[in-house]
Design a protein around this motif. Structure first.
Motif, short mmCIF file in Angstrom:
data_model
loop_
_atom_site.label_atom_id
_atom_site.label_comp_id
_atom_site.label_asym_id
_atom_site.label_seq_id
_atom_site.Cartn_x
_atom_site.Cartn_y
_atom_site.Cartn_z
N VAL A 153 0.84 -1.19 0.00
CA VAL A 153 0.00 0.00 0.00
C VAL A 153 0.88 1.24 0.00
CG1 VAL A 153 -1.76 1.26 1.29
CG2 VAL A 153 -1.79 -1.23 1.27
N LYS A 154 0.53 2.18 -0.85
CA LYS A 154 1.23 3.46 -0.88
C LYS A 154 0.75 4.30 0.28
CE LYS A 154 1.64 3.89 -5.86
NZ LYS A 154 1.35 4.77 -7.01
N GLN A 155 1.71 4.94 0.95
CA GLN A 155 1.39 5.86 2.03
C GLN A 155 1.75 7.27 1.57
OE1 GLN A 155 -0.05 4.99 5.00
NE2 GLN A 155 -0.19 2.95 4.13
N PRO A 156 0.78 8.18 1.54
CA PRO A 156 1.09 9.55 1.13
C PRO A 156 2.11 10.17 2.09
CG PRO A 156 -1.22 9.35 1.79
CD PRO A 156 -0.61 8.02 1.93
N LEU A 157 2.95 11.02 1.53
CA LEU A 157 4.00 11.68 2.30
C LEU A 157 4.09 13.13 1.82
CD1 LEU A 157 6.40 11.23 4.32
CD2 LEU A 157 7.80 10.80 2.30
N PRO A 158 4.00 14.09 2.74
CA PRO A 158 4.18 15.49 2.31
C PRO A 158 5.55 15.65 1.64
CG PRO A 158 3.32 15.41 4.54
CD PRO A 158 3.69 13.99 4.16
N TYR A 197 10.53 5.49 -2.35
CA TYR A 197 9.83 6.77 -2.42
C TYR A 197 9.35 6.94 -3.85
CZ TYR A 197 11.78 8.02 2.09
OH TYR A 197 12.11 8.05 3.42
N GLU A 198 8.08 7.24 -4.02
CA GLU A 198 7.52 7.51 -5.34
C GLU A 198 7.18 8.99 -5.40
OE1 GLU A 198 3.57 6.37 -7.80
OE2 GLU A 198 4.70 4.70 -6.96
N LEU A 199 7.73 9.67 -6.39
CA LEU A 199 7.53 11.10 -6.55
C LEU A 199 6.78 11.36 -7.84
CD1 LEU A 199 11.20 12.10 -5.72
CD2 LEU A 199 9.26 12.12 -4.15
N LYS A 200 5.76 12.20 -7.78
CA LYS A 200 4.99 12.55 -8.96
C LYS A 200 5.36 13.98 -9.35
CE LYS A 200 0.26 12.95 -10.62
NZ LYS A 200 -1.16 12.84 -10.22
N GLY A 201 5.64 14.16 -10.63
CA GLY A 201 6.02 15.48 -11.10
C GLY A 201 5.42 15.80 -12.45
N GLN A 202 5.59 17.05 -12.86
CA GLN A 202 5.03 17.51 -14.13
C GLN A 202 6.03 18.43 -14.82
OE1 GLN A 202 1.32 19.57 -13.65
NE2 GLN A 202 0.84 19.50 -15.82
N TYR A 203 6.15 18.22 -16.13
CA TYR A 203 6.97 19.09 -16.96
C TYR A 203 6.17 20.34 -17.33
CZ TYR A 203 10.32 15.29 -17.67
OH TYR A 203 11.26 14.31 -17.48
N LYS A 204 6.85 21.38 -17.81
CA LYS A 204 6.17 22.61 -18.21
C LYS A 204 5.14 22.37 -19.31
CE LYS A 204 9.79 25.79 -16.88
NZ LYS A 204 10.74 26.83 -17.30
N ASN A 205 5.38 21.35 -20.16
CA ASN A 205 4.43 21.05 -21.24
C ASN A 205 3.21 20.27 -20.76
OD1 ASN A 205 5.32 18.41 -20.90
ND2 ASN A 205 6.28 18.25 -22.91
N GLY A 206 3.16 19.96 -19.45
CA GLY A 206 2.00 19.27 -18.88
C GLY A 206 2.18 17.78 -18.72
N LYS A 207 3.21 17.21 -19.33
CA LYS A 207 3.43 15.77 -19.23
C LYS A 207 3.76 15.40 -17.78
CE LYS A 207 6.18 11.97 -20.96
NZ LYS A 207 7.31 11.56 -21.80
N MET A 208 3.09 14.34 -17.27
CA MET A 208 3.29 13.87 -15.90
C MET A 208 4.26 12.69 -15.90
SD MET A 208 1.19 15.84 -14.20
CE MET A 208 0.86 15.09 -12.64
N LEU A 209 5.00 12.55 -14.81
CA LEU A 209 5.94 11.44 -14.67
C LEU A 209 6.02 11.05 -13.20
CD1 LEU A 209 8.11 9.68 -16.17
CD2 LEU A 209 9.76 11.39 -15.43
N ALA A 219 3.97 15.70 -5.49
CA ALA A 219 3.40 14.74 -4.54
C ALA A 219 4.38 13.60 -4.32
CB ALA A 219 2.08 14.20 -5.08
N ALA A 220 4.23 12.95 -3.17
CA ALA A 220 5.13 11.84 -2.84
C ALA A 220 4.39 10.78 -2.05
CB ALA A 220 6.33 12.35 -2.05
N TRP A 221 4.87 9.56 -2.16
CA TRP A 221 4.36 8.42 -1.42
C TRP A 221 5.53 7.54 -1.01
CZ3 TRP A 221 2.47 10.19 -5.97
CH2 TRP A 221 1.15 10.61 -6.01
N THR A 222 5.33 6.75 0.01
CA THR A 222 6.27 5.69 0.34
C THR A 222 5.54 4.38 0.15
OG1 THR A 222 5.67 5.71 2.68
CG2 THR A 222 7.56 7.06 2.02
#
Length: 87
Positions: free
Chosen positions: A23-28, A63-75, A51-54
């Motif tokens: 289970v992913k646990q949200p992390l500030p 650690y799983e980190l969610k990010g976004q490029y300036k063009n809107g693409k998420m990774l 955003a981040a999760w453990t």
């Protein structure tokens, strides 16, 4: 009735193979260790993390980190606690 509910919950929590469901646990984001963020930023300098999760994958904390490029693409980027970037 109660024992049936316990059996269903046990099966749900352990899955068909007897392994625990991870289970992913949200992390500030401000609580992600700096060395983890550095690994992610070094590899993806143009990605803005939001955003981040453990979680535990194959017995290893990640650690799983969610990010976004300036063009809107998420990774989503995964980094182990020892600083290894997972692809």
């Amino acid at each position: 009735m109660r024992s049936a509910l316990v059996a269903v919950m046990t099966a749900f929590c352990t899955g068909c193979g007897g392994e625990a469901i991870e289970v992913k646990q949200p992390l500030p984001l401000d609580q992600v260790p700096p060395q983890i963020l550095k690994v992610a930023h070094d590899r993806y300098p143009d990605l803005k993390f939001s955003a981040a999760w453990t979680e535990v994958e194959d017995g290893q904390s990640v650690y799983e980190l969610k990010g976004q490029y300036k063009n809107g693409k998420m990774l989503e980027v995964e980094v182990t606690t020892d600083g290894k970037l997972l692809e």
